[in-house]
Write a protein that holds these residues in place. Sequence first.
Motif, PDB file in Angstrom:
ATOM      1  N   ALA A  34      -9.916  14.373  -8.507  1.00 52.16           N
ATOM      2  CA  ALA A  34     -11.050  13.474  -8.259  1.00 52.16           C
ATOM      3  C   ALA A  34     -12.024  14.118  -7.279  1.00 52.16           C
ATOM      4  O   ALA A  34     -13.248  14.012  -7.443  1.00 52.16           O
ATOM      5  CB  ALA A  34     -10.551  12.137  -7.718  1.00 52.16           C
TER       6      ALA A  34
ATOM      7  N   SER B 243     -11.973  14.705   1.574  1.00 51.86           N
ATOM      8  CA  SER B 243     -10.608  14.455   1.134  1.00 51.86           C
ATOM      9  C   SER B 243     -10.557  13.196   0.275  1.00 51.86           C
ATOM     10  O   SER B 243     -11.225  12.202   0.567  1.00 51.86           O
ATOM     11  CB  SER B 243      -9.709  14.295   2.371  1.00 51.86           C
ATOM     12  OG  SER B 243      -8.486  13.702   2.027  1.00 51.86           O
ATOM     13  N   VAL B 244      -9.803  13.266  -0.804  1.00 50.96           N
ATOM     14  CA  VAL B 244      -9.571  12.097  -1.668  1.00 50.96           C
ATOM     15  C   VAL B 244      -8.066  11.992  -1.870  1.00 50.96           C
ATOM     16  O   VAL B 244      -7.436  12.944  -2.329  1.00 50.96           O
ATOM     17  CB  VAL B 244     -10.247  12.254  -3.052  1.00 50.96           C
ATOM     18  CG1 VAL B 244      -9.998  11.015  -3.899  1.00 50.96           C
ATOM     19  CG2 VAL B 244     -11.733  12.521  -2.921  1.00 50.96           C
ATOM     20  N   LYS B 245      -7.510  10.868  -1.488  1.00 51.97           N
ATOM     21  CA  LYS B 245      -6.090  10.645  -1.734  1.00 51.97           C
ATOM     22  C   LYS B 245      -5.930   9.382  -2.549  1.00 51.97           C
ATOM     23  O   LYS B 245      -6.483   8.343  -2.203  1.00 51.97           O
ATOM     24  CB  LYS B 245      -5.335  10.495  -0.412  1.00 51.97           C
ATOM     25  CG  LYS B 245      -5.219  11.814   0.317  1.00 51.97           C
ATOM     26  CD  LYS B 245      -4.433  11.670   1.587  1.00 51.97           C
ATOM     27  CE  LYS B 245      -4.502  12.960   2.383  1.00 51.97           C
ATOM     28  NZ  LYS B 245      -4.108  12.736   3.783  1.00 51.97           N
ATOM     29  N   ILE B 246      -5.168   9.499  -3.614  1.00 47.88           N
ATOM     30  CA  ILE B 246      -5.004   8.353  -4.509  1.00 47.88           C
ATOM     31  C   ILE B 246      -3.583   7.814  -4.412  1.00 47.88           C
ATOM     32  O   ILE B 246      -2.624   8.527  -4.686  1.00 47.88           O
ATOM     33  CB  ILE B 246      -5.355   8.732  -5.962  1.00 47.88           C
ATOM     34  CG1 ILE B 246      -6.810   9.221  -6.017  1.00 47.88           C
ATOM     35  CG2 ILE B 246      -5.143   7.537  -6.884  1.00 47.88           C
ATOM     36  CD1 ILE B 246      -7.331   9.519  -7.390  1.00 47.88           C
ATOM     37  N   GLY B 247      -3.479   6.592  -3.970  1.00 47.77           N
ATOM     38  CA  GLY B 247      -2.189   5.929  -3.877  1.00 47.77           C
ATOM     39  C   GLY B 247      -2.200   4.671  -4.725  1.00 47.77           C
ATOM     40  O   GLY B 247      -3.059   4.494  -5.589  1.00 47.77           O
ATOM     41  N   LYS B 248      -1.245   3.800  -4.466  1.00 52.54           N
ATOM     42  CA  LYS B 248      -1.144   2.576  -5.258  1.00 52.54           C
ATOM     43  C   LYS B 248      -1.318   1.345  -4.387  1.00 52.54           C
ATOM     44  O   LYS B 248      -0.930   1.318  -3.224  1.00 52.54           O
ATOM     45  CB  LYS B 248       0.237   2.509  -5.924  1.00 52.54           C
ATOM     46  CG  LYS B 248       0.294   3.268  -7.232  1.00 52.54           C
ATOM     47  CD  LYS B 248       1.632   3.139  -7.910  1.00 52.54           C
ATOM     48  CE  LYS B 248       2.673   4.027  -7.245  1.00 52.54           C
ATOM     49  NZ  LYS B 248       3.943   4.067  -7.976  1.00 52.54           N
ATOM     50  N   LEU B 249      -1.946   0.368  -4.979  1.00 53.05           N
ATOM     51  CA  LEU B 249      -2.037  -0.965  -4.382  1.00 53.05           C
ATOM     52  C   LEU B 249      -1.287  -1.894  -5.324  1.00 53.05           C
ATOM     53  O   LEU B 249      -1.676  -2.044  -6.484  1.00 53.05           O
ATOM     54  CB  LEU B 249      -3.507  -1.385  -4.300  1.00 53.05           C
ATOM     55  CG  LEU B 249      -3.778  -2.876  -4.126  1.00 53.05           C
ATOM     56  CD1 LEU B 249      -3.191  -3.390  -2.820  1.00 53.05           C
ATOM     57  CD2 LEU B 249      -5.281  -3.151  -4.153  1.00 53.05           C
ATOM     58  N   ILE B 250      -0.185  -2.455  -4.853  1.00 54.96           N
ATOM     59  CA  ILE B 250       0.593  -3.360  -5.697  1.00 54.96           C
ATOM     60  C   ILE B 250       0.461  -4.773  -5.148  1.00 54.96           C
ATOM     61  O   ILE B 250       0.706  -5.012  -3.963  1.00 54.96           O
ATOM     62  CB  ILE B 250       2.071  -2.939  -5.750  1.00 54.96           C
ATOM     63  CG1 ILE B 250       2.173  -1.504  -6.281  1.00 54.96           C
ATOM     64  CG2 ILE B 250       2.871  -3.894  -6.635  1.00 54.96           C
ATOM     65  CD1 ILE B 250       3.603  -1.016  -6.460  1.00 54.96           C
TER      66      ILE B 250
ATOM     67  N   TYR C 121       0.862  -1.183   0.000  1.00 55.43           N
ATOM     68  CA  TYR C 121       0.000   0.000   0.000  1.00 55.43           C
ATOM     69  C   TYR C 121       0.893   1.226   0.000  1.00 55.43           C
ATOM     70  O   TYR C 121       1.636   1.459   0.955  1.00 55.43           O
ATOM     71  CB  TYR C 121      -0.893  -0.001   1.242  1.00 55.43           C
ATOM     72  CG  TYR C 121      -1.713  -1.262   1.356  1.00 55.43           C
ATOM     73  CD1 TYR C 121      -2.898  -1.406   0.653  1.00 55.43           C
ATOM     74  CD2 TYR C 121      -1.280  -2.334   2.138  1.00 55.43           C
ATOM     75  CE1 TYR C 121      -3.637  -2.566   0.731  1.00 55.43           C
ATOM     76  CE2 TYR C 121      -2.010  -3.505   2.222  1.00 55.43           C
ATOM     77  CZ  TYR C 121      -3.195  -3.612   1.521  1.00 55.43           C
ATOM     78  OH  TYR C 121      -3.923  -4.767   1.585  1.00 55.43           O
ATOM     79  N   ILE C 122       0.844   1.978  -1.080  1.00 52.20           N
ATOM     80  CA  ILE C 122       1.757   3.102  -1.259  1.00 52.20           C
ATOM     81  C   ILE C 122       0.951   4.395  -1.293  1.00 52.20           C
ATOM     82  O   ILE C 122       0.038   4.545  -2.114  1.00 52.20           O
ATOM     83  CB  ILE C 122       2.558   2.910  -2.565  1.00 52.20           C
ATOM     84  CG1 ILE C 122       3.382   1.620  -2.430  1.00 52.20           C
ATOM     85  CG2 ILE C 122       3.462   4.109  -2.838  1.00 52.20           C
ATOM     86  CD1 ILE C 122       4.092   1.195  -3.669  1.00 52.20           C
ATOM     87  N   THR C 123       1.273   5.285  -0.391  1.00 57.05           N
ATOM     88  CA  THR C 123       0.499   6.533  -0.257  1.00 57.05           C
ATOM     89  C   THR C 123       1.460   7.717  -0.190  1.00 57.05           C
ATOM     90  O   THR C 123       2.603   7.578   0.250  1.00 57.05           O
ATOM     91  CB  THR C 123      -0.348   6.499   1.023  1.00 57.05           C
ATOM     92  OG1 THR C 123       0.500   6.145   2.124  1.00 57.05           O
ATOM     93  CG2 THR C 123      -1.462   5.485   0.932  1.00 57.05           C
TER      94      THR C 123
END
Lengths: 78, 78
Positions: free
Chosen positions: A22, A36-43, A7-9
């Motif tokens: 967004a 609030s909207v924060k978009i990170g990555k799920l690898i 989980y990368i934020t």
Amino acid sequence: MRKYNLYITAKKGIFDPAGATAQSALDNLGFAGVNSVKIGKLIELETADEVNTDMVETMCKKLLANPIIEDFRIEEVQ
Amino acid sequence: MRKYNLYITAKKGIFDPAGATAQSALDNLGFAGVNSVKIGKLIELETADEVNTDMVETMCKKLLANPIIEDFRIEEVQ
């Protein structure tokens, strides 16, 4: 086989342009109450049995995340 | 205030070019044993109390995810 979720934020204080876009798009579409909207990555990684969490952490630091501006969390999926 | 985490991943069979690139880059860097890398999105929402899971699902379908090629999962964070 092992499975890991990463989980990368964005670190606190780092501007997230995709999240801000967004958020205003949700507002324009009439969705009220989104603060609030924060978009990170799920690898999702699938690895051989000998790949342990320490090795995955090294992968994050060297390639998958940018430790200067991003935090990451590693979870082994059972 | 409510918090939701949204996990957005490519549907099975949909090619994930970023994941494929990361996988070959890991291999080039000498990390052996990585069989699969899939890169999806982790979206963190903070909303007013009156925003429920159904509303978040609608946000996913209308804007945050692409239901044609992506699956999404909504988790309310306590």
